[in-house]
Design an enzyme around this catalytic site. Structure first.
Site, mmCIF file in Angstrom:
data_model
loop_
_atom_site.group_PDB
_atom_site.id
_atom_site.type_symbol
_atom_site.label_atom_id
_atom_site.label_comp_id
_atom_site.label_asym_id
_atom_site.label_seq_id
_atom_site.Cartn_x
_atom_site.Cartn_y
_atom_site.Cartn_z
ATOM 1 N N LYS A 29 5.844 -3.046 -1.436
ATOM 2 C CA LYS A 29 5.577 -2.458 -2.751
ATOM 3 C C LYS A 29 6.168 -1.055 -2.851
ATOM 4 O O LYS A 29 6.835 -0.724 -3.838
ATOM 5 C CB LYS A 29 4.076 -2.407 -3.016
ATOM 6 C CG LYS A 29 3.724 -1.899 -4.409
ATOM 7 C CD LYS A 29 2.218 -1.761 -4.594
ATOM 8 C CE LYS A 29 1.701 -0.540 -3.868
ATOM 9 N NZ LYS A 29 0.277 -0.259 -4.151
ATOM 10 N N ASP B 70 1.547 -4.269 -7.894
ATOM 11 C CA ASP B 70 0.298 -3.663 -7.425
ATOM 12 C C ASP B 70 -0.864 -4.430 -8.044
ATOM 13 O O ASP B 70 -0.680 -5.498 -8.638
ATOM 14 C CB ASP B 70 0.249 -2.174 -7.783
ATOM 15 C CG ASP B 70 0.121 -1.941 -9.279
ATOM 16 O OD1 ASP B 70 0.264 -2.903 -10.066
ATOM 17 O OD2 ASP B 70 -0.135 -0.788 -9.682
#
Length: 214
Positions: free
Chosen positions: A120, A138
């Site tokens: 991420k 997320d």
């Protein structure tokens, strides 16, 4: 969800925020990298407050290394998991100096090899600092993608794959910013605010949340 409805969702979000940006404050790829590393399980607001004090003092890998782990810890004490993050920041800065000439690499493999940098974080840096059409999933994006029907998936990687597959190319660069902002401020975890959601007519979430009675 069909392709026409997906496109309409992105067009609507784009009309609301034509040029979305991260809420993390940064001026260089290195500052962004450190800010994103620190933002895990913390708010952008808390990271920005800490970095407004640290970056004027040290905003390069060499300068942060010179601070040392204890002084970095002092700057980020108000951020969750600060001791572990301070260790990762120092270790990452050391790798950047030793292996990358003090520069942040612009490829996923090298970024994910840095301590404390997962998929991420790498995706955010690649997208925001280097203009690559990546989607960093997320909790906000995972929720919005599943709740709306835009790109359902059982885990973040499945959602990322679905978003990359189904998002029209012209929206890929900004998609994750739009979805994060929508999840943060409208499609909230506990009570989605459907009564003032711009994509409510296109969203497949049922039941819609009614406006609160005053």
């Amino acid at each position: 969800m069909n392709a026409t409805k997906r496109r309409a969702i992105y067009e609507t979000l784009q009309s609301l925020t034509p040029h979305p940006k991260t809420e993390l404050e940064y001026t260089t790829p290195f500052e962004l990298l450190i800010a994103v590393m620190l933002s895990a399980q913390a708010t952008d607001v808390s990271v920005n407050k800490a970095m407004r004090k640290m970056f004027p003092v040290a905003n390069t890998p060499a300068a942060v290394l010179a601070l040392g782990e204890e002084r970095v810890s002092e700057y980020i004490r108000t951020i969750g998991l600060y001791r572990t993050k301070a260790k990762n920041v120092i270790a990452t800065c050391r790798m950047l100096v030793d292996q990358h000439g003090g520069e942040v690499p612009d490829n996923r493999e090298a970024l994910e090899a840095l301590p404390g940098v997962g998929r991420k974080t790498a995706s955010v840096v690649l997208n925001t600092a280097f203009g690559q059409p990546t989607i960093a999933v997320d909790t906000h994006i995972f929720r919005v993608a599943n709740r709306t029907g835009l790109a359902p998936g059982k885990d973040v990687r499945a959602v990322e794959t679905a978003l990359e597959k189904f998002t029209p190319k012209e929206f890929l660069q900004d998609a994750h910013h739009w979805l994060i902002l929508h999840g943060r401020y409208v499609c909230k975890a506990r009570v989605p605010e459907c009564w003032h959601c711009v994509i409510e007519p296109l969203c497949e979430y049922r039941p819609k949340t009614p406006a609160p009675v005053e």
